[in-house]
Scaffold this active site. Sequence first.
Site, PDB file in Angstrom:
ATOM      1  N   ASP A 171      39.712  28.335  60.111  1.00  0.00           N
ATOM      2  CA  ASP A 171      40.168  27.168  60.861  1.00  0.00           C
ATOM      3  C   ASP A 171      39.806  27.386  62.322  1.00  0.00           C
ATOM      4  OD1 ASP A 171      41.978  28.886  61.961  1.00  0.00           O
ATOM      5  OD2 ASP A 171      43.737  28.010  61.015  1.00  0.00           O
TER       6      ASP A 171
ATOM      7  N   CYS B 128      52.327  30.790  30.875  1.00  0.00           N
ATOM      8  CA  CYS B 128      51.576  31.173  32.079  1.00  0.00           C
ATOM      9  C   CYS B 128      50.943  32.537  31.833  1.00  0.00           C
ATOM     10  CB  CYS B 128      52.503  31.226  33.289  1.00  0.00           C
ATOM     11  SG  CYS B 128      51.717  31.907  34.776  1.00  0.00           S
TER      12      CYS B 128
ATOM     13  N   CYS C  66      49.918  34.723  33.965  1.00  0.00           N
ATOM     14  CA  CYS C  66      50.032  35.688  35.078  1.00  0.00           C
ATOM     15  C   CYS C  66      50.745  36.955  34.595  1.00  0.00           C
ATOM     16  CB  CYS C  66      50.754  35.055  36.273  1.00  0.00           C
ATOM     17  SG  CYS C  66      52.549  35.239  36.248  1.00  0.00           S
TER      18      CYS C  66
ATOM     19  N   HIS D  29      51.791  34.703  40.577  1.00  0.00           N
ATOM     20  CA  HIS D  29      52.178  33.578  39.712  1.00  0.00           C
ATOM     21  C   HIS D  29      51.863  32.242  40.389  1.00  0.00           C
ATOM     22  CE1 HIS D  29      54.488  30.859  37.157  1.00  0.00           C
ATOM     23  NE2 HIS D  29      54.921  30.333  38.298  1.00  0.00           N
TER      24      HIS D  29
HETATM   25 ZN    ZN Z   1      53.370  33.164  35.745  1.00  0.00          ZN
END
Ligand code: ZN
Length: 422
Positions: free
Chosen positions: A93, A331, A333, A363
């Site tokens: 940025d 999930c 993760c 996550h």
């Molecule tokens: Zn997760």
Amino acid sequence: MRGPFQIESKDPGSLARAGVLRTQHGPVRTPAFVPLATKATVKGLESREVTALGYDMILGNTYHLFLDPGHELIARFGGLHRFMGWDGPIVTDSGGFQVFSMGHGNVAAEIKKTGGVGGRASSVRIEERGVTFRSHLDGSTRFMGPETSMEVQAALGSDLALVFDECTPFHVTRDYTARSTERTHRWLQRCLEWHERHGPAGQLVYGIVQGGVFEDLRTASSLEVASSRCHGVAIGGSLGADKPQMHGVVEMATSVLGGAFEHKPRHLLGIGDVDDLIRGVELGIDTFDCVMPTRLARHGTAIVPDPDGRWRVDLSAARHRESQEPIMDGCPCPACSTGLSRGYLRYLVKHRELTGARLLTVHNLAYLARLMADLREAIGEGRLAERAAALRAGDAPRVFEGCAGASRSHSTMKYMVKRVVR
Ligand SMILES: [Zn+2]
């Protein structure tokens, strides 16, 4: 002329498109979320872990790296890629947001909704040549103008530089916003001129659209930026007081960027909520960055497919003490796939254990990587409307190989063909 951005598919029912942004350090598949590496690290993670999550590009912060350790030092290490051990694309940025967030009272809180640096209006002086401000580190007086910002980003060697702009807050008048936006356009020209003479070969430059919440100013700014010699268009500044207004302001900008400007990639600055990412993609945004997923993680909050709960669950809350459920089902993760419980994560968060912050960071980034991959895939398959509706209703993003957070070598990941694992 063939630019750095190729559109591969377009959604017939919205402004959404999927494509590839080509940079000096490899391609970025879009639409994409860009995790923040503010101080030359995605907080708590190794570069290879960020890659393994499915991310192509990260964002470094010009303001922070300018103040410490300094761009000259990073240049002596061979640039930001080598300094931090990340060999993929980096966007930096311009430093404008941080410089001005100290000058406009609560602009940071207003735009980022996180509680910013307030009440320090006297510490910033805005002039045509640039901005004089006080370092938040040691109180020393520093200066940053358009040329300084481009010089810092050149020394960092980022693949994609953003021009220096005045980040106008929501609470200023229309007249102030109009004058400020005009100055931002003059600074855009100065940035482009400096870059053409001194910028590193291959570094892409994005102009920044300002104009506050005023449709005529936003439209004019979009057209001014898009018709300049910049490679891409970023949308910044105050986007409004609430989500509907923010989505409206983004549409003001992107709705006039079709036709001759269609092939300029579009970045939306500082937006990362699940529903905003879905809407942003529909409005034709290609890349997004936001501190939200990583900052929330460090404060114990996980992103979950729960629209009624604003897509969040605060694992520091006492009600999770006995919970043996994972953060979310399905999930991939490391926390969810190994069955770590909310109760265990709450315990780690409560005691500020580094492992807790790391697991939640992975996550949250895994969730957004899969969300963006899901939207990208849906655009390619011509099913965006259906998929966006399902995701908005609380459907979990699909699991893609390469967005799992599992360990993989960088080189394997880079050339792996993305496949859906159903
Ligand atoms: Zn997760």
